[in-house]
Design a protein around this motif. Structure first.
Motif, mmCIF file in Angstrom:
data_model
loop_
_atom_site.group_PDB
_atom_site.id
_atom_site.type_symbol
_atom_site.label_atom_id
_atom_site.label_comp_id
_atom_site.label_asym_id
_atom_site.label_seq_id
_atom_site.Cartn_x
_atom_site.Cartn_y
_atom_site.Cartn_z
ATOM 1 N N ASP A 5 81.843 -60.404 -55.072
ATOM 2 C CA ASP A 5 81.962 -58.950 -55.012
ATOM 3 C C ASP A 5 83.431 -58.491 -55.050
ATOM 4 N N PHE A 6 84.351 -59.387 -55.389
ATOM 5 C CA PHE A 6 85.735 -58.960 -55.636
ATOM 6 C C PHE A 6 85.786 -58.187 -56.965
ATOM 7 N N GLN A 7 86.655 -57.179 -57.011
ATOM 8 C CA GLN A 7 86.828 -56.414 -58.243
ATOM 9 C C GLN A 7 87.835 -57.110 -59.151
ATOM 10 N N LYS A 38 90.073 -57.093 -62.291
ATOM 11 C CA LYS A 38 90.638 -56.075 -63.170
ATOM 12 C C LYS A 38 90.773 -56.589 -64.600
ATOM 13 N N VAL A 81 92.968 -59.661 -59.790
ATOM 14 C CA VAL A 81 91.870 -59.263 -58.902
ATOM 15 C C VAL A 81 92.383 -58.317 -57.819
ATOM 16 N N GLU A 82 91.535 -57.371 -57.428
ATOM 17 C CA GLU A 82 91.890 -56.447 -56.341
ATOM 18 C C GLU A 82 91.691 -57.117 -54.978
ATOM 19 N N LYS A 125 90.832 -57.426 -51.044
ATOM 20 C CA LYS A 125 89.919 -56.774 -50.104
ATOM 21 C C LYS A 125 90.508 -57.010 -48.727
#
Lengths: 245, 245
Positions: free
Chosen positions: B40-42, B44, B88-89, B91
């Protein structure tokens, strides 16, 4: 002080081919130098920076050679350069006195993993490790560093593992770590046990897996699929169970 | 292709302050990229070299941005530069959902140790790790690399450990690893257990050791004095015993 030629020799020892050629290696850091001075390794010289010497003058009875910080940095193969390091003669084991519990390593490639593994074996009283010829070199600076001095106590022997296992005394049981087999907590290790540990990426090769008497594994508790444990971690659990009784 | 500004951003993420500023980090290598895409990591962006793309075209459904080998080398913080990596964004966990078995880490400094520890926790189904604020950053490239994708599944939470332990629900028993105490194989871990692991050099600090309900240790079998085990190795034996039943 250190001559240009001496410095050139010291620097060259970051490379395996020069370590082999000169049969010398470097041991970095106070703790590891202390361990090697206590051991039966032949220490040729101990170098330290002026500031280290001023703070630690009477720590070692061995005479210290002063080296500049800049030169110490040039010699070091590690990320943080040491204030003290020793120049030591290699010992190549021509044969091994096998301890009743021992490890067999197939093609361990990461120097840090090998060093950590030696440190762990030492903690659990496992005195001998037999390595395949493709296993990373003991005298690699990162291996020596990760052992934290344990390389002076655990005996390593590099050989053809297939041949070695064939010639093992009959009373040794050969175990191997796989992703299947008997859960390690249920294994009743024989009084003479040799545990084969596979390469980081490929595990135990098919040619060696046929030499294994009993396959063992470390059960996962994850609810999803995970490929594997780090090899030094898996070996640690092996050492722990192997020597528990 | 990758613009100059984009490359500048990617390169800057080797440094913690830019990771914090942009709230972005890099995940290197095929396996880890696959894991982060499943999580569930965003994600990019995913970058890959032309040769990787030609060999692996249909592996990921995520669109790939081509990057030159030279640029990929400039971005990588690791020794071997990757052919594929993801942007990656971050968290940041504002709170933690504590699993029944969890680890508390005091000031773990080495990124590789933290990453290996996360990978091991994942294998043993330990879903939460609480870190002191001085513990090395999760998003350090070496930590991410050593987790082998496990950072997507194990929850990390950075906080003041003293305060955290004070506020732990009463049914948690706090264990701590020391060089003395009850031998770990004889410990009957409570159904809700939090195990405190100390710093690589100094172990558990005195201010935290008073918060420990039961001191435990991993017995050595060595006949000589050895200082300690590597922290990732000691933690692995803790995770193994903690989740054995």
């Amino acid at each position: 002080m250190v001559s240009k030629n001496e410095l050139k020799l010291l620097r060259s020892l970051r490379q395996k081919k020069y370590r082999r050629e000169h049969q010398l290696f470097i041991v970095e850091g106070k703790k590891s130098v202390a361990e090697v001075l206590k051991s039966d390794f032949q220490v040729k010289n101990v170098y330290a920076t002026a500031s280290w010497i001023s703070k630690n003058e009477s720590v070692f009875s061995f005479p210290l050679t002063e080296i500049s910080v800049a030169d110490a940095e040039r010699v070091s193969a590690l990320q943080t350069s040491p204030e003290i390091f020793a120049l030591v003669e290699m010992k190549e084991n021509k044969a091994i006195e096998l301890s009743s519990k021992c490890l067999l390593l197939e093609d361990i490639k990461d120097a840090g993993n090998l060093g950590t593994l030696i440190r762990t074996a030492d903690w659990f009283g496992i005195q001998s490790i037999v390595c395949s010829e493709q296993t990373v070199e003991l005298y690699n600076p990162k291996t020596i560093q990760a052992t934290m001095g344990s390389f002076t106590r655990v005996q390593l022997f590099y050989t053809d593992l297939n041949e070695f296992i064939k010639q093992l005394p009959e009373d040794y049981v050969v175990y191997g770590t796989f992703l299947e087999g008997k859960a390690i907590q249920n294994v009743d290790f024989a009084s003479k046990s040799a545990v084969l540990i596979g390469n980081e990426s490929n595990g135990i090769s098919s040619s060696l897996s046929v030499c294994v008497d009993e396959k063992i594994y470390i059960p996962t508790k994850a609810t999803h699929k995970i490929d594997s444990l780090n090899v030094a971690v898996a070996s640690a659990i092996v050492c722990y169970e192997l020597t528990k009784k």
